[in-house]
Scaffold this motif. Structure first.
Motif, short mmCIF file in Angstrom:
data_model
loop_
_atom_site.label_atom_id
_atom_site.label_comp_id
_atom_site.label_asym_id
_atom_site.label_seq_id
_atom_site.Cartn_x
_atom_site.Cartn_y
_atom_site.Cartn_z
N LEU A 183 63.44 57.93 72.00
CA LEU A 183 65.16 57.56 72.06
C LEU A 183 65.07 58.10 70.44
O LEU A 183 66.34 59.15 70.42
N ARG B 204 65.09 62.10 70.54
CA ARG B 204 66.01 62.74 70.26
C ARG B 204 67.39 61.38 69.29
O ARG B 204 68.04 63.56 69.26
N ASN B 205 67.23 60.83 68.98
CA ASN B 205 68.59 60.97 68.01
C ASN B 205 67.99 61.24 66.50
O ASN B 205 69.54 62.24 66.25
N ARG C 70 70.53 65.08 67.81
CA ARG C 70 71.22 65.01 67.11
C ARG C 70 71.69 65.17 65.70
O ARG C 70 72.44 65.38 65.29
N ALA C 71 70.88 64.40 65.01
CA ALA C 71 71.27 63.60 63.23
C ALA C 71 70.97 65.63 62.92
O ALA C 71 72.20 65.61 62.61
N ALA D 271 71.33 59.54 75.18
CA ALA D 271 70.21 60.87 75.04
C ALA D 271 69.94 61.27 75.97
O ALA D 271 69.11 62.63 75.37
N GLN E 66 67.23 54.82 65.19
CA GLN E 66 69.18 54.72 64.62
C GLN E 66 69.19 55.51 65.57
O GLN E 66 68.93 56.51 66.09
N PRO E 67 71.14 55.36 65.11
CA PRO E 67 71.52 55.86 65.78
C PRO E 67 71.99 57.69 65.21
O PRO E 67 71.48 58.05 64.03
N PRO E 68 72.28 58.68 65.89
CA PRO E 68 72.16 59.58 65.14
C PRO E 68 72.64 60.01 64.15
O PRO E 68 72.48 59.89 63.00
#
Length: 232
Positions: free
Chosen positions: A22, A25-26, A29-30, A87, A201-203
């Motif tokens: 995860l 992938r995040n 996107r970041a 994600a 962490q989220p993107p």
């Protein structure tokens, strides 16, 4: 046009950690949210369980020994499937038959990093997908060689190096360095060698943290060249 600020990111992770998948992938996107910042990424090794034998362990029994009950395993997997779907990850935990020792995988990842950032990034993505979406045994040398070749590495070189002791001690030394730094869980994102973010962490959170470090660097509050914590 002003040159881009460069903020290095070292990701300490293990390729059998679903949260690290995860996180990978995040982070992708970041980076897409940071077109004005150059974000070179290096993948650093960690082993969640170095005691697993080289041939691996039967995963269902292994997971039961770790979680204690089928219900706890199912709850964890359900949560990961939900986050994975957001994600673009199709976790297939039922397909995974072997809990592998990841030392050899980390050796190949290290060699990929010596080739190029892009090759290492592709290899990381390949290994996460092979394990979590296809259930392949990423402790199997044949699987590692194929993944390396697909990422752009020289198949013959990887085939010749894997049976040797090449870089075993170096990978174990890097893991020991991460542990001395206080890393007990992964993923850990280390920005400019000094600021750590723990967990998947989220993107948006990753992008915000990278941007704040970039602003500090641009204003002179951050030394231009942070020491590499893995050197020495």
């Amino acid at each position: 046009m002003e040159p881009k600020i460069t903020i290095s990111v070292d990701v300490i992770s293990d390729v059998v950690c679903p949260w690290c998948f995860l996180g990978q992938r995040n982070l992708e996107r970041a980076k897409a949210l940071l077109s004005d910042i150059d974000v070179p990424v290096r993948w650093r090794p960690f082993q969640l369980d170095p005691t697993i034998p080289p041939e691996g362990l039967e995963r269902q029994s292994y997971m039961l020994s770790k979680f204690g009950s089928r219900e706890r395993i199912d709850a964890a997997h359900d949560r990961l499937r939900e986050l994975g779907a957001a994600a673009g990850i199709k976790f297939d935990f039922e397909a995974i038959k072997v809990a592998p020792n990841t030392l050899d995988a980390h050796r190949v990842i290290r060699w990929a990093g010596g080739a190029s950032e892009d090759i290492q990034s592709r290899l990381i993505g390949n290994l996460f997908s092979l394990y979590f979406e296809e259930g392949q045994n990423i402790g199997d040398p044949a699987v590692l060689v194929s993944a390396a070749e697909e990422a752009g590495m020289d198949r013959a070189v990887v085939e010749s190096l894997l049976p040797s002791p090449a870089d075993r001690q170096e990978v174990q030394a890097e893991i020991a360095t991460a542990q001395r730094m206080g890393v007990t869980g992964v993923p850990c994102f280390l920005l400019e060698g000094r600021y750590a973010l723990m967990g998947a962490q989220p993107p948006e959170s990753l992008a915000d943290a990278i941007r704040k470090v970039a602003q500090a660097k641009a204003s002179g509050e951050l030394a231009a060249d942070a020491p590499d914590p893995h050197d020495g």
